[in-house]
Design an enzyme around this catalytic site. Structure first.
Site, PDB file in Angstrom:
ATOM      1  N   THR A 224     -12.445   6.261  34.902  1.00 19.45           N
ATOM      2  CA  THR A 224     -11.027   6.200  35.011  1.00 19.45           C
ATOM      3  C   THR A 224     -10.566   4.549  34.579  1.00 19.45           C
ATOM      4  OG1 THR A 224      -8.825   6.378  36.121  1.00 19.45           O
ATOM      5  CG2 THR A 224     -10.646   6.025  37.427  1.00 19.45           C
ATOM      6  N   LYS A 228     -12.424   3.673  30.066  1.00 14.28           N
ATOM      7  CA  LYS A 228     -12.550   4.647  29.384  1.00 14.28           C
ATOM      8  C   LYS A 228     -13.122   4.270  27.889  1.00 14.28           C
ATOM      9  CE  LYS A 228      -9.913   8.311  31.436  1.00 14.28           C
ATOM     10  NZ  LYS A 228      -8.805   9.178  31.331  1.00 14.28           N
ATOM     11  N   GLU A 240     -18.223  14.303  19.710  1.00 15.37           N
ATOM     12  CA  GLU A 240     -17.393  14.224  18.438  1.00 15.37           C
ATOM     13  C   GLU A 240     -15.981  14.114  19.082  1.00 15.37           C
ATOM     14  OE1 GLU A 240     -18.006  17.163  15.664  1.00 15.37           O
ATOM     15  OE2 GLU A 240     -16.335  16.458  14.552  1.00 15.37           O
ATOM     16  N   GLY A 408       0.558  18.172  37.140  1.00 20.00           N
ATOM     17  CA  GLY A 408      -0.910  17.585  36.452  1.00 20.00           C
ATOM     18  C   GLY A 408      -2.059  18.189  37.274  1.00 20.00           C
TER      19      GLY A 408
END
Ligand code: NAP
Length: 443
Positions: A224, A228, A240, A408
């Site tokens: 986190t 990242k 990818e 979320g």
């Protein structure tokens, strides 16, 4: 219990089985006799010949004590390791003891000429077996008969031993993370023995954490803020989609190599599918242009969204949304996040996703104008990727207007489920796992 300790007679297959088992279980391997020779720079036969057995056993005890401190390691011990109780006590503290029990007559089929106690008189092996067999029996937690087939032994051990997994999550701050709770619940469901650490890692602390990964045998970690993007130069390969986002939230460690993935996009797709919708052919409004928004934007584009209107307060920062490498993504439009412009796009939108921290606990900033919700057509859905509080002001306003919505949490849970699949190589039933994780979070 981190290690697997193999005990048994010379020639019982500890080294061969140990190497294969370590490879299959993604553990380290150490042969205590080889380590002793490497540490002392002397052959065991030479130590026996010049210093005697007691001196050798002292050195062996020292080496075994060091092996016992190792993490996530299959340890192959010398045949006489069981002769000293102290050896077995310290190995058992951090490992499960497995006895490879091979018939004495079969031991002759291996090369025993380099074993000091047997080299002169092979028949001494019967005497040794008589002396040691009660000790192997006494200390073994698991006994496996070696009838000659290594794959058979490995399969038996894999069925018996808990499949041990050591994972972690890194970030700064990290105290708020729910990842340990989520992954422990999933591992319990799959019957895996998981140790999951939350590690507070500052920007400068990343290289030190990566040393810990290799030293402690960490098999994967979640990432986190703020790592990242910073992790990318350290990876051996990058998926990818993660590369196109310039961000990785999941790293799998295999044989020392680190493979990076990003599961945030799959997280949002999972959340939307829970609301009975998908993005193919749909018009999406994406509020915000930060890290999460970029991952969502890429995924929506890959999944065939007709249009993704990225509305943000700093459109100049949103250029990465519009380009994948040097190529412009025709589906992506960037505009300002004003009430008028939001309402304009809302008239034709199917899906609205809030990827700003507006409304999040502790932020102190929130949406103030909800007229864009009134402009939405019937059937449009709103997904706020903020999950704390469970009902943001935006979602409360959706509820008033009877607009389908979610917070979320589903995205958080689905991204974790996809990360877990990368870590374990398992394909799990996502809906069952979702319910299990949610129960764990609520508990
Ligand atoms: P980020 O990289 O800091 O991006 C935040 C975005 O929101 C930026 O575009 C920022 O604009 C914008 N923003 C911030 N304050 C604003 C304001 N007052 N008005 C308008 N726009 C504002 O953060 P992130 O990593 O993308 O995370 C965004 C939110 O998503 C956080 O609340 C995070 O907790 C949540 N999240 C949830 C999940 C999940 O699984 N549910 C996953 C990831 C993130 P500027 O660039 O102009 O500052």
């Amino acid at each position: 219990m981190n290690n697997i300790v193999l005990i048994g007679m010379p020639g019982s297959g500890k080294t061969t089985v140990g190497r294969s088992l370590a490879r299959v279980m993604r553990m380290h391997f150490v042969d205590a006799d080889e380590k002793l020779e490497a540490d002392t720079g002397r052959k065991i036969s030479g130590i026996f010949a010049s210093d005697g057995e007691d001196a050798f056993r002292d050195l062996e005890s020292k080496v075994l004590a060091e092996c016992a401190q190792m993490q996530n390691t299959v340890i192959s011990t010398g045949g006489g390791a069981v002769l000293r109780e102290e050896n077995m006590k310290c190995l058992a503290q951090n490992g499960r003891i497995v006895w490879l029990n091979r018939a004495v007559s079969d031991l002759f089929s291996t090369n025993l000429t380099n074993r000091p106690l047997i080299a002169q008189d092979k028949n001494r092996i019967y005497q040794l077996f008589e002396q040691r067999e009660p000790l192997y029996r006494k200390y073994a937690e698991i006994t496996i008969r070696n009838r000659g087939s290594i794959p058979f032994i490995i399969t038996r051990l894999l069925n018996i031993l808990p499949k041990h997994l050591h994972l972690a999550v890194i970030g700064d701050p990290i105290a708020h993370t729910r990842s340990p709770q989520i992954h422990v619940a999933m591992a319990a469901e799959s019957g895996l023995d998981l140790y999951y650490e939350a590690c507070h890692v500052t920007r400068e602390g990343l290289p030190e954490f990566l040393n810990k990964v290799h030293h402690d045998g960490i098999q994967g970690f979640n990432i986190t803020i703020p790592h990242k993007s910073a992790i990318i130069p350290y990876l051996t390969t990058i998926d990818e989609y993660a590369a196109s986002c310039g961000a990785v939230n999941t790293v799998v460690v295999k044989n020392g190599a680190m493979h990076g993935y990003n599961t945030d996009g799959d997280g949002i797709i999972g959340a939307l599918s829970r609301m009975g919708t998908d993005v193919k052919g749909k018009k999406v409004i994406l509020l915000g242009a930060g890290g999460a928004a970029l991952s969502i934007c890429r995924k929506c584009s890959m999944m065939g969204a007709e249009q993704i209107a990225v509305l943000c307060r700093s459109p100049y920062k949103a250029q990465p949304m519009q380009y994948v490498g040097a190529k412009r993504d025709e589906a992506v439009i960037v505009d300002e996040m004003t009430p008028q412009i939001m309402a304009e796009y809302a008239r034709s939108a199917d899906i609205v996703i809030n990827a700003t921290p507006l409304g999040m606990s502790g932020i102190g900033k929130d949406f103030t104008d909800f007229t864009f919700l009134d402009a939405l057509k019937p059937g449009a859905v709103v997904c706020d990727i903020v999950y704390k509080p469970a009902q943001t002001t935006l979602l409360a306003e959706c509820q008033k207007r009877e607009i389908r919505h979610c917070n979320g949490l589903p995205m958080l849970v689905y991204q974790a489920i996809y990360a877990y699949e990368h870590f374990t190589g398992l394909t799990v039933d996502k809906e069952t796992m979702y319910d299990i994780v949610l129960q764990a979070i609520e508990a």
